[in-house]
Write an enzyme that holds these catalytic residues in place. Structure first.
Site: not given
Lengths: 555, 45
Positions: A89, A118, A154, A181-182, A265, A267, A269, A280, A314-315, A340, A343, A462
């Site tokens: 998932h 293009d 994951w 690809s990315s 991390h 990722e 963002y 925006s 922090h993870h 943040t 924003k 979890r």
């Protein structure tokens, strides 16, 4: 290259023959159009269809999870399969749903927003897309292998992930393909934005969506190679006798966690900065004011991107690290709330005293501001080291990141599709059903995820298919929310497909500027946008730039 | 780069195409740099 030749014309038209022959042809017919296309609009469409297919598959997996968790005890699936579902998932939603969704929007809109014909490397663009269906076919095929799909999460932490059976090399190869690809997509976006902006569009006159994608693309270029390196080391640990992450062989499994989250991390963002750009864009349109604090928005995005590189641990506070390191990562993480907050307050200030109307894209954008902020606040709680020791691996974390990703990233993609689909197809979506879709989504996303805060605080872990009976009520509420939210999305899909294919008698009768408050290059071309746009260089009048930091918005 | 693919392109198109390729290669090198830096960090740990 040839495509850039076909469609990128400067002021010199000394090759009229080639111009006539190539530049004005329409798309090829049939399936080959989609396989061979190098057109950014075609590829944007392909990315979006791929993304929504993956959202559907990943959504089905979440329903398996929520069905199992409806009651304590084992109901429908075995624990092994439950773990496969949680792992798949996440992989499908992150790499197959959200990221390609944003890439699809970038494909469609970045060239049109900066006034070029293009992306800079159209053939690379085609290749970057077509890697994805094969990567995900391979990843999903592992569900049918002996031993099943990857089930170690994951994050692919060793040593657990090294126990994966036949699925393991396919998982690693699929991650490599997604990474290629990315990276190719990111390089394409950066080159396009740096080299192909229309005359007069300086960096600080670019639309915010373009700015956020430029910074996102840099993040991708920086961190995807790190992920590729990390998973390659997992591969060699399993099959080639290395011990990078094996304590028995002198390696260090904790090192993998540091490496993974150095990717992971930023990722996070990567999945939210383009959403900031979308919000925006939408809020000024329906508030009929220019974006408040454009320059500060740009610097805030850059600051968030910088900070994303120095907060990874922090993870993994509970893994064991020096107190000074914990303090550093805690304070660095809390620092993110400053840009943040800039924003969020800018969005509110944009709406303040605006001539607001509440079309469906605006509703989703406002919901984004509220609900993403809830996810931000729970993130702040998780940043506190002593508190995190309590929250780690509980449903509080699940609630936190789902608030950021679903009413955050996913709502922004939905808002963007509602906002731009009239430009893409020339047909207006059904506003009545759009509003029903919004209210159902906004209500049931909270029914789905808000109780998970309470479950987490009460201690429910979890990634476990069974739980204490004391948690039953909140789990039932959450599961009901999941099923209704999932079904609600069919309203959206039908509404959008009706725009694409002209169902229900929808006519192509829209003006170029579909929304009266919208400004920018994309609203100067007809609706639907022609197959080729901005083949000749154009200069944007100041009036169209007024959503940025310059000029006033005309009412 | 040269020959057939550039046939029919005007000078500004050619220059833009070359600039795009150069920028893309540079960014590719940046990505490669992150991979190499990562390997150095891991090997020296």
């Amino acid at each position: 290259m040839a495509h850039a030749h076909d469609h990128t014309h400067g002021s010199d038209h000394g090759h009229d023959h080639a111009h006539d022959e190539h530049a004005h042809h329409g798309p090829d017919k049939g399936i080959m159009r989609w396989i061979k296309t190098t057109n950014h609009k075609d590829l944007g469409t392909l990315y979006l269809f791929f993304s929504f297919t993956m959202f559907f598959i990943g959504g089905l997996m979440s329903l398996v999870i929520r069905a199992e968790l409806f009651h304590p005890g084992l109901q429908f699936v075995q624990p092994e399969f439950f773990n496969q579902m949680t792992t798949m998932h996440a992989l499908v939603m992150i790499f197959g749903g959200i990221m390609p969704g944003f890439v699809g929007l970038a494909n469609w809109m970045v060239p049109m927003m900066i006034g070029c014909s293009d992306l800079a490397l159209p053939r690379v663009n085609n290749w970057g897309f077509w890697l994805l269906p094969f990567a995900f076919a391979m990843l999903l095929s592992t569900l049918f292998l002996p031993g099943g799909a990857p089930a170690g999460g994951w994050t692919m932490y060793p040593p657990l992930i090294l126990q994966t059976g036949a699925a393991f090399p396919l998982l690693i190869f699929a991650v490599h393909m997604m990474g290629i690809s990315s990276i190719t997509g990111a390089i394409n976006v950066v080159v396009t934005i740096l080299n192909m902006r229309a005359p007069g569009m300086t960096l600080l006159k670019m639309p915010m969506f373009v700015w956020t994608w430029l910074i996102t693309a840099y993040l991708l270029i920086a961190v995807m190679p790190v992920l590729a390196g990390a998973v390659t080391m997992l591969l060699t640990d399993k099959y080639f006798g290395t011990s990078f992450f094996s304590a028995a062989g002198g390696g260090d499994p904790v090192m993998y966690q540091h490496i993974f989250w150095f990717f992971g991390h930023p990722e996070v963002y990567i999945m939210i900065l383009p959403a900031f750009g979308i919000i925006s864009t939408i809020i000024p349109t329906f508030a009929r004011k220019k974006l408040f604090g454009y320059d500060s928005m740009v610097y805030a995005v850059a600051a968030i991107a910088f900070l994303s590189f120095i907060v990874w641990a922090h993870h993994m506070f509970t893994v064991g690290m020096p107190v000074t390191a914990e303090l550093f990562f805690m304070f660095a993480t809390m620092l993110i709330s400053v840009p943040t907050g800039v924003k969020v307050f800018n969005w509110l200030a944009t709406m303040w005293r605006g001539s607001m109307t509440y079309e469906t894209p605006m509703l989703f954008a406002i919901a984004f501001v509220f609900l993403f902020t809830i996810g931000g606040f729970s993130g702040l709680m998780l940043a506190l080291v002593p508190a995190d020791f309590q929250y780690q691996d509980t449903y509080f974390v699940v609630a936190h990141f789902h608030y950021v990703l679903v009413p955050g990233a996913v709502f922004s993609i939905i808002a963007a599709v509602y906002y731009w689909i009239p430009k893409w197809t020339g047909r207006m979506y059904n506003e009545h059903w759009g509003k029903i879709h919004f209210w159902m989504s906004a209500i049931f996303i909270n029914v789905l995820f808000f109780p998970q805060h309470f479950l987490g605080l009460a201690g429910m872990q979890r990634r476990v298919p069974d739980y204490n009976v004391a948690f039953t009520d909140f789990n039932e509420i959450s599961s009901i929310g999941a099923f209704v939210f999932f079904l609600t999305q069919f309203i959206f899909i039908i509404n959008m497909l009706a725009c694409c294919f002209g169902w229900f008698g929808r006519k192509r009768d829209l003006p170029a500027r579909v929304w009266e408050g919208a400004r920018g290059f994309e609203w100067t071309v007809p609706s639907p946008a022609p197959y080729h746009t901005f083949e000749d260089q154009v200069e944007l009048p100041d009036y169209e730039l007024s959503m940025g930091g310059n000029g006033e918005h005309a009412h | 780069m040269r020959g057939g693919r550039e046939q029919g392109m005007n000078d500004s198109d050619k220059e833009l195409a070359r600039r795009n390729i150069r920028t893309a290669l540079l960014l590719g090198l940046v990505a490669l740099g992150f991979l190499v830096a990562f390997i150095i960090v891991v090997v020296h740990k």
